[in-house]
Scaffold this motif. Structure first.
Motif, mmCIF file in Angstrom:
data_model
loop_
_atom_site.group_PDB
_atom_site.id
_atom_site.type_symbol
_atom_site.label_atom_id
_atom_site.label_comp_id
_atom_site.label_asym_id
_atom_site.label_seq_id
_atom_site.Cartn_x
_atom_site.Cartn_y
_atom_site.Cartn_z
ATOM 1 N N ALA A 188 -6.367 7.641 4.772
ATOM 2 C CA ALA A 188 -6.061 8.416 3.565
ATOM 3 C C ALA A 188 -4.665 8.081 3.048
ATOM 4 C CB ALA A 188 -6.177 9.906 3.864
ATOM 5 N N PHE A 189 -4.599 7.836 1.743
ATOM 6 C CA PHE A 189 -3.352 7.384 1.127
ATOM 7 C C PHE A 189 -3.107 8.075 -0.210
ATOM 8 C CE2 PHE A 189 -5.613 3.905 3.216
ATOM 9 C CZ PHE A 189 -4.706 3.565 4.209
ATOM 10 N N HIS A 190 -1.822 8.223 -0.544
ATOM 11 C CA HIS A 190 -1.415 8.607 -1.892
ATOM 12 C C HIS A 190 -0.429 7.544 -2.350
ATOM 13 C CE1 HIS A 190 0.638 11.647 -4.792
ATOM 14 N NE2 HIS A 190 -0.192 10.831 -5.431
ATOM 15 N N PHE A 191 -0.787 6.869 -3.424
ATOM 16 C CA PHE A 191 0.072 5.836 -3.996
ATOM 17 C C PHE A 191 0.771 6.389 -5.224
ATOM 18 C CE2 PHE A 191 -3.575 3.267 -2.282
ATOM 19 C CZ PHE A 191 -2.887 2.703 -1.227
ATOM 20 N N THR A 192 2.080 6.146 -5.336
ATOM 21 C CA THR A 192 2.840 6.535 -6.519
ATOM 22 C C THR A 192 3.754 5.386 -6.906
ATOM 23 O OG1 THR A 192 4.538 7.572 -5.127
ATOM 24 C CG2 THR A 192 2.839 9.027 -6.039
ATOM 25 N N GLY A 193 4.158 5.374 -8.158
ATOM 26 C CA GLY A 193 5.042 4.318 -8.635
ATOM 27 C C GLY A 193 4.370 2.960 -8.527
ATOM 28 N N THR A 194 5.171 1.958 -8.215
ATOM 29 C CA THR A 194 4.662 0.594 -8.086
ATOM 30 C C THR A 194 4.417 0.281 -6.616
ATOM 31 O OG1 THR A 194 5.864 -0.108 -10.053
ATOM 32 C CG2 THR A 194 5.155 -1.838 -8.546
ATOM 33 N N LEU A 195 3.207 -0.141 -6.312
ATOM 34 C CA LEU A 195 2.843 -0.507 -4.946
ATOM 35 C C LEU A 195 3.444 -1.881 -4.644
ATOM 36 C CD1 LEU A 195 1.037 0.415 -2.525
ATOM 37 C CD2 LEU A 195 -0.737 -1.027 -3.509
ATOM 38 N N THR A 196 4.228 -1.962 -3.579
ATOM 39 C CA THR A 196 4.872 -3.215 -3.194
ATOM 40 C C THR A 196 4.070 -3.911 -2.101
ATOM 41 O OG1 THR A 196 6.174 -2.209 -1.416
ATOM 42 C CG2 THR A 196 7.145 -2.176 -3.646
ATOM 43 N N GLY A 197 4.450 -5.135 -1.799
ATOM 44 C CA GLY A 197 3.815 -5.851 -0.700
ATOM 45 C C GLY A 197 3.990 -5.119 0.615
ATOM 46 N N GLU A 198 5.154 -4.549 0.833
ATOM 47 C CA GLU A 198 5.418 -3.779 2.055
ATOM 48 C C GLU A 198 4.515 -2.547 2.130
ATOM 49 O OE1 GLU A 198 9.163 -1.187 3.410
ATOM 50 O OE2 GLU A 198 9.617 -3.333 3.287
ATOM 51 N N ASP A 199 4.331 -1.866 0.995
ATOM 52 C CA ASP A 199 3.412 -0.723 0.943
ATOM 53 C C ASP A 199 1.998 -1.171 1.305
ATOM 54 O OD1 ASP A 199 5.420 1.028 -0.023
ATOM 55 O OD2 ASP A 199 4.932 0.565 -2.107
ATOM 56 N N TYR A 200 1.590 -2.303 0.740
ATOM 57 C CA TYR A 200 0.243 -2.810 0.996
ATOM 58 C C TYR A 200 0.058 -3.133 2.472
ATOM 59 C CZ TYR A 200 -4.286 -4.749 0.095
ATOM 60 O OH TYR A 200 -5.643 -4.961 0.113
ATOM 61 N N ASP A 201 1.076 -3.707 3.097
ATOM 62 C CA ASP A 201 1.012 -3.999 4.530
ATOM 63 C C ASP A 201 0.800 -2.722 5.340
ATOM 64 O OD1 ASP A 201 1.404 -6.705 4.006
ATOM 65 O OD2 ASP A 201 3.557 -6.635 4.488
ATOM 66 N N ALA A 202 1.487 -1.642 4.958
ATOM 67 C CA ALA A 202 1.326 -0.356 5.658
ATOM 68 C C ALA A 202 -0.092 0.180 5.476
ATOM 69 C CB ALA A 202 2.354 0.655 5.141
ATOM 70 N N CYS A 203 -0.638 0.020 4.283
ATOM 71 C CA CYS A 203 -2.007 0.458 4.009
ATOM 72 C C CYS A 203 -3.001 -0.309 4.878
ATOM 73 C CB CYS A 203 -2.296 0.243 2.525
ATOM 74 S SG CYS A 203 -3.968 0.631 2.006
ATOM 75 N N VAL A 204 -2.871 -1.621 4.919
ATOM 76 C CA VAL A 204 -3.779 -2.455 5.714
ATOM 77 C C VAL A 204 -3.649 -2.131 7.196
ATOM 78 C CG1 VAL A 204 -4.238 -4.832 6.465
ATOM 79 C CG2 VAL A 204 -3.998 -4.310 4.034
ATOM 80 N N ALA A 205 -2.431 -1.928 7.662
ATOM 81 C CA ALA A 205 -2.225 -1.589 9.073
ATOM 82 C C ALA A 205 -2.952 -0.291 9.424
ATOM 83 C CB ALA A 205 -0.738 -1.480 9.384
ATOM 84 N N GLU A 206 -2.882 0.690 8.542
ATOM 85 C CA GLU A 206 -3.571 1.970 8.778
ATOM 86 C C GLU A 206 -5.085 1.773 8.782
ATOM 87 O OE1 GLU A 206 -3.901 6.154 9.418
ATOM 88 O OE2 GLU A 206 -2.275 4.728 9.716
ATOM 89 N N ILE A 207 -5.590 1.024 7.848
ATOM 90 C CA ILE A 207 -7.028 0.752 7.791
ATOM 91 C C ILE A 207 -7.479 0.016 9.051
ATOM 92 C CG2 ILE A 207 -8.794 -0.642 6.615
ATOM 93 C CD1 ILE A 207 -7.357 0.114 3.963
ATOM 94 N N GLU A 208 -6.742 -0.995 9.444
ATOM 95 C CA GLU A 208 -7.120 -1.773 10.621
ATOM 96 C C GLU A 208 -7.062 -0.936 11.897
ATOM 97 O OE1 GLU A 208 -8.499 -4.858 10.854
ATOM 98 O OE2 GLU A 208 -8.594 -4.714 8.667
ATOM 99 N N THR A 209 -6.109 -0.011 11.982
ATOM 100 C CA THR A 209 -6.047 0.895 13.134
ATOM 101 C C THR A 209 -7.308 1.747 13.189
ATOM 102 O OG1 THR A 209 -3.640 0.957 13.156
ATOM 103 C CG2 THR A 209 -4.775 2.818 14.182
#
Length: 126
Positions: A13-34
């Motif tokens: 589960a995520f809440h995205f605000t502002g501009t999503l950065t590459g670092e943000d995307y990495d955190a999202c993928v890490a959570e999904i993969e976990t």
């Protein structure tokens, strides 16, 4: 910016605000993969309220991740998308039709609770 939200163990589960950065995307993928490492199928809850865009780096990572996961789309049982933008809800619905193994529903911002409840339902095995 990304906020990882508290959720059921099988829900990323995520809440995205502002501009999503590459670092943000990495955190999202890490959570999904976990979540995928612990469950054969998961759900995803994404609140896009307040998101203004994605950096080029984040877009590139999104495309690469989608291609890498192509054979595993059936592991994503459902996706709840919360947005106040009707055009984004329409795009999400269209994309959902391209992935028939994933049930996708869009919700208005005042329906966040219903969206999380729907995403948190037990995931059927395939």
């Amino acid at each position: 910016m990304i906020d990882i939200l508290p959720s059921a163990p099988h829900v990323a589960a995520f809440h995205f605000t502002g501009t999503l950065t590459g670092e943000d995307y990495d955190a999202c993928v890490a959570e999904i993969e976990t979540r995928l490492s612990m469950h054969p199928r998961i759900a995803v809850y994404t609140d896009l309220t307040g998101m203004t865009g994605m950096s080029a780096e984040a877009m590139g990572k999104d495309v690469r991740y989608a291609i890498d996961k192509f054979g595993e789309y059936s592991r994503f049982a459902r996706a709840a998308v919360v947005t106040e933008r009707h055009w984004l809800a329409n795009v999400s619905t269209f994309v959902g039709k391209l992935v028939p193994t994933t049930e996708l529903k869009t919700f208005e911002p005042d329906e966040r609770g219903a969206a999380m409840t729907w995403a948190s339902q037990p995931v059927p095995r395939r």
